[in-house]
Write an enzyme that holds these catalytic residues in place. Structure first.
Site, PDB file in Angstrom:
ATOM      1  N   GLU A 287       3.339   6.588  -8.510  1.00  0.00           N
ATOM      2  CA  GLU A 287       4.458   7.207  -7.793  1.00  0.00           C
ATOM      3  C   GLU A 287       5.402   7.905  -8.779  1.00  0.00           C
ATOM      4  O   GLU A 287       5.697   7.388  -9.851  1.00  0.00           O
ATOM      5  CB  GLU A 287       5.214   6.119  -7.027  1.00  0.00           C
ATOM      6  CG  GLU A 287       6.447   6.586  -6.289  1.00  0.00           C
ATOM      7  CD  GLU A 287       7.275   5.427  -5.758  1.00  0.00           C
ATOM      8  OE1 GLU A 287       8.101   5.679  -4.869  1.00  0.00           O
ATOM      9  OE2 GLU A 287       7.098   4.286  -6.234  1.00  0.00           O
ATOM     10  N   LYS A 351       6.320  10.657   1.876  1.00  0.00           N
ATOM     11  CA  LYS A 351       6.600   9.280   2.281  1.00  0.00           C
ATOM     12  C   LYS A 351       7.298   9.260   3.635  1.00  0.00           C
ATOM     13  O   LYS A 351       8.241  10.017   3.877  1.00  0.00           O
ATOM     14  CB  LYS A 351       7.461   8.593   1.218  1.00  0.00           C
ATOM     15  CG  LYS A 351       7.600   7.090   1.387  1.00  0.00           C
ATOM     16  CD  LYS A 351       8.349   6.477   0.209  1.00  0.00           C
ATOM     17  CE  LYS A 351       8.444   4.972   0.349  1.00  0.00           C
ATOM     18  NZ  LYS A 351       9.187   4.356  -0.767  1.00  0.00           N
ATOM     19  N   CYS A 405       4.598   3.515  -2.469  1.00  0.00           N
ATOM     20  CA  CYS A 405       5.460   2.387  -2.791  1.00  0.00           C
ATOM     21  C   CYS A 405       5.383   1.305  -1.708  1.00  0.00           C
ATOM     22  O   CYS A 405       4.304   0.858  -1.355  1.00  0.00           O
ATOM     23  CB  CYS A 405       6.895   2.875  -3.006  1.00  0.00           C
ATOM     24  SG  CYS A 405       8.000   1.629  -3.692  1.00  0.00           S
TER      25      CYS A 405
END
Length: 531
Positions: A287, A351, A405
């Site tokens: 990430e 995301k 994440c």
């Protein structure tokens, strides 16, 4: 032991609350990195005995009757979440000058708020409490509902759900291929709490027999599934390289280090293949591994093209920026890019599930007027959330399902689209949390997503733990925390799913109904005997 149970039952006031706190603290030992499975078989019986000691006066008002069980549940939850989430404070120390003031809110305040879910669990359980094994069903029901709510209320935060304690290793993860985490939460609490019946409770044989049957089935199914042949490699074979650069978070935040960080990733990408491994077809970076806006840096794309060999693909985390229109600040996304061997961006996903206070500030106008900001305050408005999560198609036709994440802790994020992919992808940067239980807990929860989807997972973490996990949750190859390097392996194939998402949801509600009926009938019988 019967004498100890009696003493716990007779506790009241501060003593009862303190023992509840200690029981919750003990339960944390059943979660990674400790994995002391037996701890849950002590903490939950203690919780049962504490609830046994609550005897509200029928003449009291509703609030006064609810306060004692709520206090027990909250103290248990406060201990559990304080012991399990204290490491979140490390993220605030990376930029201590700006965020150290928030340590009490994070380390103590968050567990105090999350403890309210377990207060609700015990209030639900106490409303159906009896003197038989039905009270174990009531406790399982209460925790099942509370954990289900914790998974989505206020954006959701199902970290360290109780069910994970029942799945410390792949042998005990296989039930997740049949039922969802919400069901496992309930059944785990039933099994963990059942030993309380040995010393206090009527119908102990029935309750203990059911708990023993559930535990035996859980383990036996794991033995059966792992005894089957391991998933064959994906055909045609695809070799994956996962890069773990181990870059300190303070360095990542230093603008002067951007070029060296980028070159560090490139050097690991170009490192010789490990013994016996084939040349990687796909290289995965963690990430936010690209330390600048890639679309504003054509030279960086050219460097990637120089390093990638013919036919290789890079999948890397980066910040993506999007023009929001005249007069409006740009939108920033925490994204994953797919880059081909010509240095062309051929795919991207943003995301969906952002971290409150980390990637964006809830109620921004109000809280900024109070002087608060998010960790991502360097970007106006913080990060924006995507509305959908696409399955990314790589050059050559392979498909991956990206989770960035902590999206990997949400079991519901692995929806039907995940089954369309050849692999799940989890990229993360846990350097924020240092060498604490946090990265181990994160990895364990991500590992379960592979079992649920029957799909292998590729995981790239800046400081670890990086791995390729097969569709049974078994580690194919792993690079431990704080080990700099790469791992190369052939991606394993998928396994057929035994139940689909809709069926798993139906099983959860069916289990909820059964536990309610058992608890309600037991409560009714208890009231009849008492009167």
């Amino acid at each position: 032991m019967e004498r100890l149970a009696g003493r716990i039952i007779l506790l009241s006031g501060v003593s009862r609350t303190f023992v509840g706190f200690l029981a919750g603290l003990l339960a944390v030992l059943a979660q990674p990195p400790f994995g002391i499975f037996a701890a849950a078989f002590v903490s939950f019986p203690v919780l049962v005995w504490l609830i046994d000691g609550v005897a509200p006066d029928p003449g009291d008002g509703l609030l006064r009757r609810l306060m004692p069980p709520a206090a027990i549940g909250w103290s248990f939850g406060f201990g559990y979440f304080l012991g399990g989430l204290w490491w979140l404070g490390n993220a605030l120390l990376v930029e201590a000058d700006a965020f150290a003031w928030a340590l009490p809110l994070t380390v103590v305040g968050l567990p105090a708020v999350l403890g309210l879910f377990y207060a609700l669990a015990v209030v639900i359980a106490r409303s159906l409490w009896s003197d038989g094994w039905g009270r174990i069903a009531a406790l399982a029901l209460g925790f099942g509902i509370a954990e289900w709510l914790r998974g989505f209320l206020f954006t959701g935060f199902p970290w360290n759900a109780i069910g994970y304690a029942a799945m410390p290793m792949p042998l005990m993860m296989q039930s997740a291929s049949v039922v969802n985490l919400s069901t496992i939460n309930m059944l785990a609490v039933f099994v963990f709490a059942a030993p309380a019946l040995i010393w206090t409770g009527k119908g102990a044989r029935a309750g203990l027999a059911i708990a023993a049957a559930l535990f035996t089935a859980h383990v036996a199914f794991g033995f059966y599934r792992l005894a089957q042949p391991a998933p064959a490699p994906l055909q045609p074979e695809m070799t994956v390289r996962v890069v773990q650069p181990v870059i300190d978070q303070a360095k990542k935040l230093d603008d002067r280090e951007r070029a060296s960080i980028f070159e560090d990733h490139l050097s690991l990408t170009a490192a010789p293949v490990q013994d016996g491994a084939k040349r990687p077809d796909i290289v995965v970076w963690p990430e936010t591994s690209i330390p600048f806006i890639l679309t504003d840096n054509p030279d960086a794309l050219a460097r990637i093209a120089d390093v990638l060999q013919d036919g290789q693909v890079l999948v890397a985390g980066a910040v993506r920026v999007e023009d929001a229109g005249a007069g409006l600040p740009p939108r920033y996304y925490n994204s994953v890019y797919v880059i081909d061997d010509r240095g062309q961006i051929v795919g991207a996903a943003d995301k969906v599930h952002l971290v409150p206070f980390g990637e964006y500030l809830p109620f921004e106008d109000l809280l900024t007027s109070w002087g608060l900001s998010s960790v991502a305050a360097s970007m106006p408005g913080g990060f924006s959330a995507a509305s959908t999560r696409p399955v990314l198609t790589l050059p050559g036709g392979r498909r991956i399902y990206p989770m960035i994440c902590y999206e990997a802790i949400f079991a519901d994020e692995v929806d039907g689209n995940a089954r369309l992919a050849d692999a799940l992808l989890n990229i993360t940067n846990d350097a924020w949390f240092g060498d604490t239980p946090g990265p181990r807990q994160h990895f364990h929860q991500a590992q379960l997503r592979a079992v649920e989807a029957g799909t292998p997972m590729i995981r790239a973490a800046n400081t670890g733990i990086s791995a390729v996990v097969d569709a049974r949750g078994v580690l194919v190859v792993v690079l431990g925390y704080n080990y700099r390097g790469v791992i190369d392996t052939i991606l394993p194939g998928k396994l057929p799913t035994l139940t689909n998402i809709a069926t798993r949801s139906q099983i959860f509600w069916l289990t909820t109904g059964i536990l309610f009926l058992v608890a309600a009938i037991s409560r009714l019988g208890f009231n009849i005997r008492k009167n």
